[in-house]
Design a protein around this motif. Structure first.
Motif, PDB file in Angstrom:
ATOM      1  N   GLN A  43      -1.045  -3.367  -2.881  1.00 29.02           N
ATOM      2  CA  GLN A  43      -1.268  -1.920  -2.753  1.00 29.02           C
ATOM      3  C   GLN A  43       0.042  -1.187  -2.514  1.00 29.02           C
ATOM      4  OE1 GLN A  43      -4.090  -1.644   0.474  1.00 29.02           O
ATOM      5  NE2 GLN A  43      -5.615  -2.878  -0.615  1.00 29.02           N
ATOM      6  N   CYS A  44       0.885  -1.764  -1.681  1.00 29.14           N
ATOM      7  CA  CYS A  44       2.174  -1.156  -1.379  1.00 29.14           C
ATOM      8  C   CYS A  44       3.042  -1.077  -2.627  1.00 29.14           C
ATOM      9  CB  CYS A  44       2.877  -1.968  -0.287  1.00 29.14           C
ATOM     10  SG  CYS A  44       4.472  -1.309   0.210  1.00 29.14           S
ATOM     11  N   VAL A  45       3.103  -2.153  -3.382  1.00 24.15           N
ATOM     12  CA  VAL A  45       3.912  -2.192  -4.600  1.00 24.15           C
ATOM     13  C   VAL A  45       3.387  -1.189  -5.620  1.00 24.15           C
ATOM     14  CG1 VAL A  45       4.595  -3.636  -6.559  1.00 24.15           C
ATOM     15  CG2 VAL A  45       4.693  -4.553  -4.227  1.00 24.15           C
ATOM     16  N   ASP A  46       2.056  -1.109  -5.768  1.00 25.05           N
ATOM     17  CA  ASP A  46       1.464  -0.148  -6.709  1.00 25.05           C
ATOM     18  C   ASP A  46       1.842   1.281  -6.336  1.00 25.05           C
ATOM     19  OD1 ASP A  46       0.303  -2.164  -8.150  1.00 25.05           O
ATOM     20  OD2 ASP A  46      -1.704  -1.935  -7.273  1.00 25.05           O
ATOM     21  N   GLN A  47       1.759   1.610  -5.040  1.00 24.78           N
ATOM     22  CA  GLN A  47       2.118   2.965  -4.608  1.00 24.78           C
ATOM     23  C   GLN A  47       3.594   3.237  -4.891  1.00 24.78           C
ATOM     24  OE1 GLN A  47       0.712   4.311  -0.748  1.00 24.78           O
ATOM     25  NE2 GLN A  47       2.595   5.477  -0.394  1.00 24.78           N
ATOM     26  N   ALA A  48       4.445   2.263  -4.595  1.00 23.28           N
ATOM     27  CA  ALA A  48       5.887   2.435  -4.806  1.00 23.28           C
ATOM     28  C   ALA A  48       6.202   2.684  -6.277  1.00 23.28           C
ATOM     29  CB  ALA A  48       6.634   1.203  -4.304  1.00 23.28           C
ATOM     30  N   LYS A  49       5.530   1.940  -7.163  1.00 25.02           N
ATOM     31  CA  LYS A  49       5.763   2.120  -8.594  1.00 25.02           C
ATOM     32  C   LYS A  49       5.267   3.481  -9.067  1.00 25.02           C
ATOM     33  CE  LYS A  49       5.825  -2.751  -9.949  1.00 25.02           C
ATOM     34  NZ  LYS A  49       5.140  -3.843 -10.707  1.00 25.02           N
ATOM     35  N   THR A  50       4.129   3.922  -8.512  1.00 28.30           N
ATOM     36  CA  THR A  50       3.565   5.223  -8.902  1.00 28.30           C
ATOM     37  C   THR A  50       4.523   6.360  -8.568  1.00 28.30           C
ATOM     38  OG1 THR A  50       1.307   4.423  -8.599  1.00 28.30           O
ATOM     39  CG2 THR A  50       1.632   6.809  -8.547  1.00 28.30           C
ATOM     40  N   VAL A  51       5.138   6.288  -7.400  1.00 27.83           N
ATOM     41  CA  VAL A  51       6.038   7.378  -6.978  1.00 27.83           C
ATOM     42  C   VAL A  51       7.488   7.109  -7.382  1.00 27.83           C
ATOM     43  CG1 VAL A  51       4.545   7.945  -5.032  1.00 27.83           C
ATOM     44  CG2 VAL A  51       6.460   6.375  -4.664  1.00 27.83           C
ATOM     45  N   LYS A  52       7.706   5.976  -8.069  1.00 23.82           N
ATOM     46  CA  LYS A  52       9.052   5.607  -8.538  1.00 23.82           C
ATOM     47  C   LYS A  52      10.062   5.520  -7.384  1.00 23.82           C
ATOM     48  CE  LYS A  52       8.583   7.243 -13.297  1.00 23.82           C
ATOM     49  NZ  LYS A  52       7.114   7.327 -13.260  1.00 23.82           N
ATOM     50  N   ALA A  53       9.641   4.860  -6.307  1.00 20.25           N
ATOM     51  CA  ALA A  53      10.521   4.673  -5.152  1.00 20.25           C
ATOM     52  C   ALA A  53      11.756   3.873  -5.557  1.00 20.25           C
ATOM     53  CB  ALA A  53       9.783   3.957  -4.034  1.00 20.25           C
ATOM     54  N   ASP A  54      12.910   4.265  -5.014  1.00 20.78           N
ATOM     55  CA  ASP A  54      14.128   3.509  -5.305  1.00 20.78           C
ATOM     56  C   ASP A  54      14.825   3.002  -4.037  1.00 20.78           C
ATOM     57  OD1 ASP A  54      15.206   5.891  -4.385  1.00 20.78           O
ATOM     58  OD2 ASP A  54      16.072   6.496  -6.306  1.00 20.78           O
ATOM     59  N   VAL A  55      14.218   3.249  -2.865  1.00 24.27           N
ATOM     60  CA  VAL A  55      14.675   2.682  -1.597  1.00 24.27           C
ATOM     61  C   VAL A  55      13.428   2.360  -0.771  1.00 24.27           C
ATOM     62  CG1 VAL A  55      16.078   2.979   0.491  1.00 24.27           C
ATOM     63  CG2 VAL A  55      16.709   4.192  -1.600  1.00 24.27           C
ATOM     64  N   VAL A  56      13.447   1.229  -0.059  1.00 22.59           N
ATOM     65  CA  VAL A  56      12.308   0.849   0.786  1.00 22.59           C
ATOM     66  C   VAL A  56      12.762   0.802   2.248  1.00 22.59           C
ATOM     67  CG1 VAL A  56      10.609  -0.943   1.318  1.00 22.59           C
ATOM     68  CG2 VAL A  56      11.231  -0.471  -1.068  1.00 22.59           C
ATOM     69  N   LEU A  57      11.957   1.426   3.116  1.00 22.44           N
ATOM     70  CA  LEU A  57      12.227   1.435   4.550  1.00 22.44           C
ATOM     71  C   LEU A  57      11.031   0.846   5.290  1.00 22.44           C
ATOM     72  CD1 LEU A  57      13.582   2.394   7.228  1.00 22.44           C
ATOM     73  CD2 LEU A  57      12.545   4.620   6.837  1.00 22.44           C
ATOM     74  N   GLY A  58      11.231  -0.289   5.967  1.00 24.93           N
ATOM     75  CA  GLY A  58      10.182  -0.853   6.815  1.00 24.93           C
ATOM     76  C   GLY A  58      10.341  -0.295   8.214  1.00 24.93           C
ATOM     77  N   LEU A  59       9.285   0.295   8.763  1.00 26.57           N
ATOM     78  CA  LEU A  59       9.346   0.885  10.093  1.00 26.57           C
ATOM     79  C   LEU A  59       8.100   0.478  10.861  1.00 26.57           C
ATOM     80  CD1 LEU A  59      10.553   4.473  10.980  1.00 26.57           C
ATOM     81  CD2 LEU A  59       8.677   3.404  12.214  1.00 26.57           C
ATOM     82  N   GLY A  60       8.277  -0.330  11.903  1.00 26.58           N
ATOM     83  CA  GLY A  60       7.123  -0.786  12.671  1.00 26.58           C
ATOM     84  C   GLY A  60       7.357  -2.160  13.254  1.00 26.58           C
ATOM     85  N   GLY A  61       6.266  -2.914  13.385  1.00 31.96           N
ATOM     86  CA  GLY A  61       6.345  -4.282  13.872  1.00 31.96           C
ATOM     87  C   GLY A  61       6.660  -5.239  12.738  1.00 31.96           C
ATOM     88  N   GLY A  62       6.533  -6.524  13.041  1.00 35.51           N
ATOM     89  CA  GLY A  62       6.900  -7.536  12.065  1.00 35.51           C
ATOM     90  C   GLY A  62       6.112  -7.458  10.769  1.00 35.51           C
ATOM     91  N   SER A  63       4.846  -7.090  10.842  1.00 38.18           N
ATOM     92  CA  SER A  63       4.028  -7.035   9.627  1.00 38.18           C
ATOM     93  C   SER A  63       4.534  -5.963   8.669  1.00 38.18           C
ATOM     94  CB  SER A  63       2.566  -6.776   9.994  1.00 38.18           C
ATOM     95  OG  SER A  63       2.040  -7.861  10.730  1.00 38.18           O
TER      96      SER A  63
END
Length: 387
Positions: A83-103
């Motif tokens: 689901q995350c990858v699909d959303q990223a491709k839809t919005v054409k993300a070019d940087v990824v930021l993980g913010l939170g716990g280990g998951s």
């Protein structure tokens, strides 16, 4: 003749440790990259609680276009990653930021790999299976525990109770931002569980049978010193800035240690507790640490004695005495942290212990790092000890 065995040490490219860094995240990232289409990977609790708001405001002011994926859950299944990858491709993300716990940070790692990749996820499980590059990756932890921000490992839930891991150089982040202000207000139980998780990382890295080296040792010792001397203070007063900063840095140093000198039996026994009973990973480690420390005591006595010197000061006592003091100190510290100490307290049933022991033996990647060979009968005895 060299005094060191040959070793390799890998870690992230950059760490920015600064109180309040999230409030000026836009400036930090704008100076680092020209890309401006950023995907934030987090969970609904953090998003709805407003923890992201200062960072989002700063990013938008710096010209970033933001998309937030907040469907990460504990022990994330493969479906969440897709689901995350699909959303990223839809919005054409070019940087990824993980913010939170280990998951959240684990999902961010693999999303950054899969978004531009033609590899199937099933091809990535194991060690060194990732091909090619990934999108630029930034990690910001909001708990002081997993060390995921500086590791090259992602664990996904692949069935009802099973987990699989991806280990690859590409999972090391480009930039890690440690802002202890984000950990203020973390509840005492989560503070205790994540803090003990980080201490387990340090201890198991220091006693690991494989790839233990002078750099991982130095990081593990300093991590354990920071964590052990600040855990109770952080649990008792969630707004204690000194304790929060020490815990966050300690967790990151422990993460760097165990990314290079892998963890062992505590984690191997903890994973089935998460799989069958959905006990948070940090609590699972806290429950199994005492029994495993005692099981390993004779084989790891010299190393435990060295850690006792770090925590309690140098001593002229025997190695056995210092090692025993270390185990007793850790038991006492966990008691004072308020974390649950018995499996029965977490609704684990006694008749399930043989199944847990059987499942723990599947964690061969971890068990091979333990100072003592651990058989299924030993695993069952350790669960009974913890029950």
């Amino acid at each position: 003749m060299s005094i060191f065995k040959p070793f390799t040490f890998d870690t992230v490219a950059s760490i920015n440790c600064e109180w309040g860094a999230a409030r000026r995240l836009g400036d930090i990232l704008a100076a680092w990259t020209d890309r401006r289409n950023l995907l934030i990977v987090t969970d609904k609790f953090l998003h709805n609680a407003g923890l992201l708001d200062p960072a989002k405001a700063s990013l938008e002011a710096a010209g970033f276009t933001l998309s937030v994926f907040d469907d990460v859950v504990a022990d994330p299944p493969e479906a969440v990653l897709y689901q995350c990858v699909d959303q990223a491709k839809t919005v054409k993300a070019d940087v990824v930021l993980g913010l939170g716990g280990g998951s959240s940070m684990d999902i961010a790692k693999l999303a950054a790999v899969l978004i531009p990749s033609t590899q199937a996820l099933s091809e990535l499980y194991g060690i060194g299976k990732v091909k090619g590059t990934r999108l630029p990756l930034v990690q910001i932890p909001t708990t002081a525990g997993t060390g995921s921000e500086v590791t090259n490992i992602t664990i996904l839930t692949t069935g009802e109770t099973t987990k699989m891991g991806v280990v690859a150089q590409q999972l090391y982040a480009d930039k890690v931002i440690l802002d202890a202000e984000l950990t203020i207000g973390l509840p005492p139980l989560i503070t205790a569980a994540t803090g003990i998780d980080a201490m387990v990382h340090a201890i198991e890295a220091y006693t690991s049978r494989h790839r233990k080296n002078p750099l991982s040792d130095a990081l593990a010792r300093e991590a354990l010193r920071l964590l052990a001397s600040n855990l109770v203070a952080a649990c008792e007063d969630g707004k204690n800035r000194t304790a929060r900063e020490a815990m966050l840095l300690g967790a990151t140093l422990a993460g760097q240690a165990f990314a290079n000198a892998p963890v062992a039996a505590v984690h191997a026994l903890a994973y089935p507790l998460g799989g069958h009973y959905h006990i948070p990973h940090g609590l699972s480690n806290a429950l199994m640490l005492g029994p495993v420390l005692r099981f390993n005591l004779s084989a790891a006595a010299q190393l435990y004695a060295e850690l006792a010197d770090v925590l309690l000061g140098p001593s002229n006592a025997t190695v056995t005495s210092r090692a025993t003091r270390f185990v007793e100190f850790m038991d006492d510290l966990m008691n004072r942290s308020g974390a649950p100490r018995r499996l029965r307290d977490m609704k684990v049933t006694e008749d399930s212990l043989p199944l847990l022991a059987s499942d723990a033996m599947k964690q061969e990647r971890l068990l091979q790092n333990n100072p003592v060979e651990l058989r299924e009968a030993d695993a069952l005895a350790l669960y009974k000890n913890a029950f």
